[in-house]
Design a protein around this motif. Sequence first.
Motif, PDB file in Angstrom:
ATOM      1  N   TYR A 115       0.832  -1.209   0.000  1.00 30.34           N
ATOM      2  CA  TYR A 115       0.000   0.000   0.000  1.00 30.34           C
ATOM      3  C   TYR A 115       0.864   1.256   0.000  1.00 30.34           C
ATOM      4  O   TYR A 115       0.590   2.206  -0.745  1.00 30.34           O
ATOM      5  CB  TYR A 115      -0.923   0.004   1.217  1.00 30.34           C
ATOM      6  CG  TYR A 115      -1.743   1.277   1.300  1.00 30.34           C
ATOM      7  CD1 TYR A 115      -2.800   1.497   0.428  1.00 30.34           C
ATOM      8  CD2 TYR A 115      -1.436   2.270   2.223  1.00 30.34           C
ATOM      9  CE1 TYR A 115      -3.541   2.667   0.471  1.00 30.34           C
ATOM     10  CE2 TYR A 115      -2.171   3.448   2.277  1.00 30.34           C
ATOM     11  CZ  TYR A 115      -3.226   3.636   1.393  1.00 30.34           C
ATOM     12  OH  TYR A 115      -3.939   4.816   1.436  1.00 30.34           O
ATOM     13  N   TRP A 162      -8.088   0.717  -4.282  1.00 33.22           N
ATOM     14  CA  TRP A 162      -6.735   0.171  -4.442  1.00 33.22           C
ATOM     15  C   TRP A 162      -6.737  -1.342  -4.247  1.00 33.22           C
ATOM     16  O   TRP A 162      -6.152  -2.085  -5.059  1.00 33.22           O
ATOM     17  CB  TRP A 162      -5.794   0.814  -3.427  1.00 33.22           C
ATOM     18  CG  TRP A 162      -4.516   0.062  -3.243  1.00 33.22           C
ATOM     19  CD1 TRP A 162      -3.414   0.088  -4.051  1.00 33.22           C
ATOM     20  CD2 TRP A 162      -4.201  -0.867  -2.181  1.00 33.22           C
ATOM     21  NE1 TRP A 162      -2.436  -0.759  -3.565  1.00 33.22           N
ATOM     22  CE2 TRP A 162      -2.893  -1.354  -2.423  1.00 33.22           C
ATOM     23  CE3 TRP A 162      -4.886  -1.317  -1.054  1.00 33.22           C
ATOM     24  CZ2 TRP A 162      -2.268  -2.267  -1.571  1.00 33.22           C
ATOM     25  CZ3 TRP A 162      -4.279  -2.238  -0.215  1.00 33.22           C
ATOM     26  CH2 TRP A 162      -2.986  -2.704  -0.475  1.00 33.22           C
ATOM     27  N   TRP A 219       2.352   1.988  -3.328  1.00 40.43           N
ATOM     28  CA  TRP A 219       1.350   2.593  -4.212  1.00 40.43           C
ATOM     29  C   TRP A 219       1.092   4.055  -3.819  1.00 40.43           C
ATOM     30  O   TRP A 219       1.003   4.919  -4.692  1.00 40.43           O
ATOM     31  CB  TRP A 219       0.050   1.794  -4.121  1.00 40.43           C
ATOM     32  CG  TRP A 219      -1.115   2.473  -4.769  1.00 40.43           C
ATOM     33  CD1 TRP A 219      -1.442   2.457  -6.095  1.00 40.43           C
ATOM     34  CD2 TRP A 219      -2.101   3.284  -4.118  1.00 40.43           C
ATOM     35  NE1 TRP A 219      -2.573   3.207  -6.325  1.00 40.43           N
ATOM     36  CE2 TRP A 219      -3.001   3.729  -5.128  1.00 40.43           C
ATOM     37  CE3 TRP A 219      -2.314   3.670  -2.801  1.00 40.43           C
ATOM     38  CZ2 TRP A 219      -4.097   4.544  -4.836  1.00 40.43           C
ATOM     39  CZ3 TRP A 219      -3.399   4.477  -2.505  1.00 40.43           C
ATOM     40  CH2 TRP A 219      -4.280   4.913  -3.511  1.00 40.43           C
ATOM     41  N   THR A 262       3.154   6.708  -5.253  1.00 43.31           N
ATOM     42  CA  THR A 262       2.900   7.074  -6.647  1.00 43.31           C
ATOM     43  C   THR A 262       1.729   8.046  -6.770  1.00 43.31           C
ATOM     44  O   THR A 262       1.485   8.593  -7.848  1.00 43.31           O
ATOM     45  CB  THR A 262       2.586   5.827  -7.503  1.00 43.31           C
ATOM     46  OG1 THR A 262       1.307   5.282  -7.127  1.00 43.31           O
ATOM     47  CG2 THR A 262       3.663   4.773  -7.334  1.00 43.31           C
TER      48      THR A 262
END
Length: 357
Positions: free
Chosen positions: A10, A238, A13, A16
């Motif tokens: 997580y 996500w 991610w 980003t």
Amino acid sequence: MSILEDTVAYESWLATQCEVVEKDLARKHERMRKNPFVFLRATYYRWARRIEKICTELVDAPSSLCVGDIHLENFGTWHDADGRWVWGVNDFDEAAVMPYAFDLVRLTASVQLAPEMKMAGREAADAILEGYREGLRQPGPALLDEQEIWIRDYVKCSDDCRRKFWKDVEALKAANPSPLMRKLLIASLPGKAEETAFFRRTAGGGSLGRPRFVVVATWRGGRVVREAKALVASAWDWSHGKTPRQHKFLDLSTGTYRSPDPYLRVEPDGNGTNFVFRRLSADSRKIDLDDNAADLKHERLRAMGAELASVHAATGDAGAAITADLKARRRGWLHESARTAREATEKDFDVWCRKAG
């Protein structure tokens, strides 16, 4: 995957999606060791990844636009466009479409995990569900100057509270946000505000590690404060491999049955990240458990359930579908599902305390 692997995935991610504040993220990791309640607040990504496997019997429940990261400390106060004092859910960072029951289970599990909770068994689940049913029948905002005056005793801000607010503001560390962020923060202030100064702010549970900027200015004889917090896609999306074109934050915060905060808005920072802008003040704030003791009585849990129902009912005809689903469920389902989720959270907490570092 383990809690450790999910955390790495997580946060990789997240990097980003926005500029991660590494120092704040390290603080979040340390706070996750405090107790299972704080751990639950900080790890919605883990909840989103696992809850459908933990509570398989709820996967087919009707879907609505949900809060996602709902818990006991996701309630607070604000003033609406008419200056009325309002209480309710005040954080929609993880808003997403999902089975409505997962919001109820998470709120109830947070009660079971709360430190020193005196009403954490079946009685608490029944109180939340009672309020939820009432909220489906008559959805609407909790106005503290009218029908929900009794809530004022739990959310009023004392002189000490006000002093602490300004002490915390004065302790903020100076920052140098981008020119566009400065412009956006200034635009969120009242007209002709002066002596603006910019700061970084460290706050939040699950959002700790995302950048937060604050502007403090002088306006008509006193100080005013605005905050901008990075907003990324919900961890629910996500965890399900979705990439929604637009965040659902404003859809929930300005829903049909709410009296929204007029200062709340979402703006892009020009670098690919959206930010939530809001007014900060002593009496427009999130209500922490430490603010007014841990004995959450029946009426307060019932009010939380009613507020959650008002959020869910704003999604099309979800209210009717949810009401029918509730009638079909056996007695005690919410308490039992929350207990299962709580036990899974406690196991993850134990793993984190033993192995993370």
